[in-house]
Every structure is written in C-alpha cells, then in structure tokens.
Design an enzyme around this catalytic site. Structure first.
Site, PDB file in Angstrom:
ATOM      1  N   SER A 114      14.110  11.113  23.162  1.00 36.92           N
ATOM      2  CA  SER A 114      13.559   9.961  23.325  1.00 36.92           C
ATOM      3  C   SER A 114      14.643   8.716  22.988  1.00 36.92           C
ATOM      4  CB  SER A 114      12.137   9.783  22.154  1.00 36.92           C
ATOM      5  OG  SER A 114      11.667   8.484  22.402  1.00 36.92           O
ATOM      6  N   SER A 115      14.356   7.767  23.874  1.00 30.17           N
ATOM      7  CA  SER A 115      15.260   6.597  23.612  1.00 30.17           C
ATOM      8  C   SER A 115      15.292   6.374  22.294  1.00 30.17           C
ATOM      9  CB  SER A 115      15.207   5.626  24.653  1.00 30.17           C
ATOM     10  OG  SER A 115      13.966   4.934  24.668  1.00 30.17           O
ATOM     11  N   CYS A 116      14.031   6.310  21.415  1.00 30.31           N
ATOM     12  CA  CYS A 116      13.738   5.593  20.056  1.00 30.31           C
ATOM     13  C   CYS A 116      14.762   6.183  19.209  1.00 30.31           C
ATOM     14  CB  CYS A 116      12.307   5.683  19.836  1.00 30.31           C
ATOM     15  SG  CYS A 116      11.356   7.017  19.633  1.00 30.31           S
ATOM     16  N   TYR A 143      10.751  11.326  12.307  1.00 29.17           N
ATOM     17  CA  TYR A 143      10.679  12.015  13.730  1.00 29.17           C
ATOM     18  C   TYR A 143      12.119  11.714  14.523  1.00 29.17           C
ATOM     19  CZ  TYR A 143       9.224  11.433  18.744  1.00 29.17           C
ATOM     20  OH  TYR A 143       9.157  11.767  20.191  1.00 29.17           O
ATOM     21  N   LYS A 147      14.079  15.180  16.049  1.00 31.23           N
ATOM     22  CA  LYS A 147      14.249  15.137  17.633  1.00 31.23           C
ATOM     23  C   LYS A 147      15.673  15.323  17.632  1.00 31.23           C
ATOM     24  CE  LYS A 147      10.386  14.932  19.834  1.00 31.23           C
ATOM     25  NZ  LYS A 147      10.628  15.893  20.906  1.00 31.23           N
ATOM     26  N   HIS A 186       1.462   2.717  22.354  1.00 32.11           N
ATOM     27  CA  HIS A 186       2.664   1.996  22.782  1.00 32.11           C
ATOM     28  C   HIS A 186       2.272   0.549  23.539  1.00 32.11           C
ATOM     29  CE1 HIS A 186       4.716   5.876  22.625  1.00 32.11           C
ATOM     30  NE2 HIS A 186       5.209   5.351  21.549  1.00 32.11           N
TER      31      HIS A 186
HETATM   32  N1  LIG Z   1       5.420   8.581  25.592  1.00 34.69           N
HETATM   33  C1  LIG Z   1       6.707   8.223  25.379  1.00 34.69           C
HETATM   34  O1  LIG Z   1       6.802   7.085  25.698  1.00 34.69           O
HETATM   35  C2  LIG Z   1       7.744   9.101  25.162  1.00 34.69           C
HETATM   36  C3  LIG Z   1       9.027   8.405  25.470  1.00 34.69           C
HETATM   37  C4  LIG Z   1      10.294   9.079  25.485  1.00 34.69           C
HETATM   38  C5  LIG Z   1      10.047  10.497  25.155  1.00 34.69           C
HETATM   39  N2  LIG Z   1       8.797  11.060  24.956  1.00 34.69           N
HETATM   40  C6  LIG Z   1       8.978  12.523  24.602  1.00 34.69           C
HETATM   41  O2  LIG Z   1       8.194  13.157  25.370  1.00 34.69           O
HETATM   42  C7  LIG Z   1       7.688  14.155  24.755  1.00 34.69           C
HETATM   43  C8  LIG Z   1       6.118  14.433  24.893  1.00 34.69           C
HETATM   44  O3  LIG Z   1       5.620  13.270  24.551  1.00 34.69           O
HETATM   45  P1  LIG Z   1       4.181  12.710  25.242  1.00 34.69           P
HETATM   46  O4  LIG Z   1       4.019  11.224  25.120  1.00 34.69           O
HETATM   47  O5  LIG Z   1       3.690  13.505  26.226  1.00 34.69           O
HETATM   48  O6  LIG Z   1       3.030  13.039  23.782  1.00 34.69           O
HETATM   49  P2  LIG Z   1       1.524  13.494  23.722  1.00 34.69           P
HETATM   50  O7  LIG Z   1       0.831  12.716  25.032  1.00 34.69           O
HETATM   51  O8  LIG Z   1       1.069  13.253  22.342  1.00 34.69           O
HETATM   52  O9  LIG Z   1       1.353  15.068  24.164  1.00 34.69           O
HETATM   53  C9  LIG Z   1       1.959  15.890  23.160  1.00 34.69           C
HETATM   54  C10 LIG Z   1       1.529  17.345  23.675  1.00 34.69           C
HETATM   55  O10 LIG Z   1       1.880  18.321  22.632  1.00 34.69           O
HETATM   56  C11 LIG Z   1       1.058  19.240  22.136  1.00 34.69           C
HETATM   57  N3  LIG Z   1       1.279  19.530  20.694  1.00 34.69           N
HETATM   58  C12 LIG Z   1       1.352  18.681  19.645  1.00 34.69           C
HETATM   59  N4  LIG Z   1       1.434  19.644  18.536  1.00 34.69           N
HETATM   60  C13 LIG Z   1       1.315  20.803  18.775  1.00 34.69           C
HETATM   61  C14 LIG Z   1       1.404  21.897  18.334  1.00 34.69           C
HETATM   62  N5  LIG Z   1       1.249  22.097  16.679  1.00 34.69           N
HETATM   63  N6  LIG Z   1       1.033  23.150  19.070  1.00 34.69           N
HETATM   64  C15 LIG Z   1       1.049  23.158  20.318  1.00 34.69           C
HETATM   65  N7  LIG Z   1       1.223  21.969  21.046  1.00 34.69           N
HETATM   66  C16 LIG Z   1       1.186  20.810  20.385  1.00 34.69           C
HETATM   67  C17 LIG Z   1      -0.322  18.417  22.397  1.00 34.69           C
HETATM   68  O11 LIG Z   1      -0.934  19.708  23.005  1.00 34.69           O
HETATM   69  P3  LIG Z   1      -2.724  19.528  22.746  1.00 34.69           P
HETATM   70  O12 LIG Z   1      -2.998  18.539  23.869  1.00 34.69           O
HETATM   71  O13 LIG Z   1      -3.149  21.011  23.541  1.00 34.69           O
HETATM   72  O14 LIG Z   1      -3.131  19.384  21.498  1.00 34.69           O
HETATM   73  C18 LIG Z   1       0.102  17.526  23.480  1.00 34.69           C
HETATM   74  O15 LIG Z   1      -0.491  17.905  24.691  1.00 34.69           O
HETATM   75  C19 LIG Z   1       8.001  14.010  23.218  1.00 34.69           C
HETATM   76  O16 LIG Z   1       8.976  14.976  22.863  1.00 34.69           O
HETATM   77  C20 LIG Z   1       8.305  12.659  23.055  1.00 34.69           C
HETATM   78  O17 LIG Z   1       9.408  12.638  22.444  1.00 34.69           O
HETATM   79  C21 LIG Z   1       7.671  10.395  25.059  1.00 34.69           C
END
Ligand SMILES: NC(=O)c1ccc[n+]([C@@H]2O[C@H](COP(=O)([O-])OP(=O)(O)OC[C@H]3O[C@@H](n4cnc5c(N)ncnc54)[C@H](OP(=O)(O)O)[C@@H]3O)[C@@H](O)[C@H]2O)c1
Length: 315
Positions: A114-116, A143, A147, A186
């Site tokens: 993640s860029s953060c 966090y 990462k 966000h």
């Molecule tokens: N959102 C952003 O702006 C952004 C920006 C840059 C990078 N990212 C990266 O993208 C990735 C995903 O982010 P996201 O925004 O999609 O997050 P999210 O919407 O919160 O989804 C995270 C997923 O992870 C699963 N999870 C969490 N804990 C778990 C565990 N203990 N066991 C199994 N599954 C688990 C959850 O599954 P369940 O639904 O089944 O509980 C959920 O579906 C992260 O690595 C993040 O750093 C996100």
C-alpha cells in the site's frame, strides 16, 4: 529458477480476502476474463491467522496462483486504537500464506502492499525505490511494518528458493464494497456518505476536515484489479511496482466533484481546525506505464459508479 508461466483458464487461483474491496474486484476481473477455477474462503471458513488450518488448506487444495488481498485494514482511528491487531493479524496472514505458498509450490503469488507504507516524507511523486528510505508515518507504523515484512518475505523467498512472488503498491483505492463507516473509512467513501446523508436529511452544508488543500491520488478498484491480473501475467520481478493513475487533485476539488455527482445543493465548509496531513501524496507510475498498463477509469466516472453502488447496496 523463476517460473514465469502465465495463468490459463483452468489454473486454480486462490483469491485471499475475496469479499473485501480489492479481493472482490480481482474476482470480478478474473471471472470476466474467463478464469472460473477460483478458490475462495471467507475469514470464518478459514482464519488466515491460524497456521495449522492454512497449512492444511494449501496441502489439500494446492492452488496454482495466489492473490493475497486479505489483510486487516483501517483508517487512522482504527490504526491508533488497535495497533496490536494491525501488526499481529497482518504478520500472521503473510507468514501463513507466503510460507505455505512456497511449501506447496505455488507458481506465482501477488502480494498487496500500500502506498501508505512509504516513508512519511518521501519525495513526491513516490518511486518504488523510496520504500524504507525514511521514517514511517507514526499513526500507521505497526501496519506499515507488517506490510513491509510481507514485501521482504516475497523478495526473500524469490532470492533463496527461486519463488515467483511479486509485490504491488496501490495508491488510495475506492469502489464497490468499500468501507463507508464514518469512523473507519477513507476520505472518498466518507465524503460520498456525508454528501448523500446531508441531501437526505436536508442539511444546509457539509463540513470537510482540514483546509481542502492537500493533494491526493485515487484509483478505482476495477482499474487496480485489471493491473493485478496484468502483472500476474506479465511481471516476474522481485522489485515492487506502483499502481496508480499518476494524477492527483486537492481534497477541495474532490469534495466539489462528489457534491456534484451526489446532487447535493447545500454548501461545502472546511473545518480548518482539523489536521491536513501531508501536503501531497502521489505515486510515480512510470514503471507500470512502461510495461504497457495505464488506468482507464477517470475520477468522475469512478465516483458515479461508486455512488450508484452505494445507493443500491449501502444507503
Ligand atoms: N483500500 C485501499 O485504499 C487500499 C489501498 C492500497 C492497498 N490496499 C491493500 O489491499 C489489500 C486489501 O485491502 P481492502 O481494502 O480490500 O481490505 P478489506 O476491504 O478490509 O478486505 C479485507 C479482506 O481480508 C479478509 N481478512 C481479514 N482478516 C482475515 C483473516 N484473519 N482471515 C481470513 N481473511 C481475513 C476479509 O475477509 P472476510 O470478508 O471474509 O472477513 C476481507 O474480505 C490490503 O493489503 C491493503 O493494504 C488497500
């Protein structure tokens, strides 16, 4: 030796975190492209922090490809209240998946950074080489450390075992299945909800935190998913790769655009007593652009799509 083979339509593809913002977009993208042999587990079916269960899952299912989009993710409030959960959950998920992917000879794995997690004062726009070049942002340090450990695990397994594990660094994302919870979301989904609710409640104005001057970059998650599938097929390097639009706008411009898309007719006010954060955060995307990939969804179109999804599924 790296296995630079590409996914074919019968490949068994595990998308970890398939109900999240990123994971659900990757699943949509794979299905559109005809990849049907997808392996999906919710966190209640398979808690990725549980080492023995993850080991048994990889041994019995033996996926060919893995998209690691499962993570504990949250905003400043959540990061500052649950730092232990943020570092423990993310390290445990990464250790269990990356190590078992190696043990079960997964052909290729894509890890989401993640860029953060770039240093707080990284030069703008941020290049891949800026990782670990300075002090981290204190509010999400646990966090970020977790990462960064995931990125270093991928690099190390490539170096020591010849694995093909790649790491990507997306900018701020938005889209369907985003988190619209005001305490924990966000800026972009929070503003969509604020303007929508102000319209429904007949409020005269919406208050936006800070001066509105900081500049930020936003990528629609369908563009991110497109980039992830593209990189899974075309990128076989240990070095990180940024994914973004390469364009930023001020929070004020973003707020006015969302106001227009939502159709809110009141005023926008800026609460300048609230902190602004960094003046600018933008990714340098010249590396992914040079491979032939570019973002396609412009911000207005992306916000329109996301607002439609919000109205149909959340509001
Ligand atoms: N959102 C952003 O702006 C952004 C920006 C840059 C990078 N990212 C990266 O993208 C990735 C995903 O982010 P996201 O925004 O999609 O997050 P999210 O919407 O919160 O989804 C995270 C997923 O992870 C699963 N999870 C969490 N804990 C778990 C565990 N203990 N066991 C199994 N599954 C688990 C959850 O599954 P369940 O639904 O089944 O509980 C959920 O579906 C992260 O690595 C993040 O750093 C996100």
């Amino acid at each position: 030796m790296k296995q630079a083979r590409v996914m074919d339509k019968n490949s068994k593809i595990y998308v970890a975190g398939h109900r999240g913002l990123v994971g659900s977009a990757i699943v949509r993208r794979l299905k559109v492209e005809g990849y049907d042999n997808l392996l999906l587990r919710t966190s209640s079916e398979l808690d990725l922090r549980d080492g023995p269960s993850v080991k048994a899952f990889f041994e019995s299912e033996r996926p060919d490809y893995v998209f690691l989009a499962a993570a504990k993710v949250g905003g400043i409030w959540a990061n500052s209240h649950y730092p232990a959960d943020f570092i423990y959950d993310n390290l445990a998920i990464e250790i269990n998946i990356i190590h078992n992917a190696y043990l079960s000879s997964v052909k290729k794995l894509l890890f989401l950074g993640s860029s953060c997690i770039y240093p707080k004062f990284a030069p703008q726009p941020m290049k891949e080489e800026h990782l670990l070049s300075g002090t981290l942002e204190p509010t999400n340090e646990p966090y970020a450390v977790a990462k960064i450990a995931g990125i270093k695990m991928c690099e190390s397994y490539n170096r020591q075992y010849g694995a093909n594990f790649i790491s990507v660094m997306p900018t701020n994302l938005y889209g369907p299945n985003d988190n619209f919870d005001l305490e924990n979301s966000h800026v972009l989904p929070a503003l969509i909800r604020k303007f929508h609710e102000a319209g429904v409640n007949g409020s005269p104005s919406v208050i936006v935190w800070g001066t509105g001057n900081p500049r930020r970059e936003f990528l629609h998650v369908d563009d991110l998913a497109d980039a992830c599938v593209f990189l899974m097929q075309n990128y076989n390097d240990s070095e990180l790769i940024n994914i973004g639009t390469g364009e930023d706008q001020t929070i004020k411009e973003l707020a006015l655009l969302i106001k227009e898309v939502v159709g809110f007719e009141g005023k926008v006010e800026f609460d300048t007593s609230k902190p602004d954060g960094m003046a600018r955060k933008l990714l340098d995307v010249s590396k992914i652009n040079s491979l032939g990939w570019q973002a396609k969804i412009d911000l207005r179109q992306g916000i329109e799509m996301t607002y439609r999804w919000y109205c149909e599924n959340y509001a």
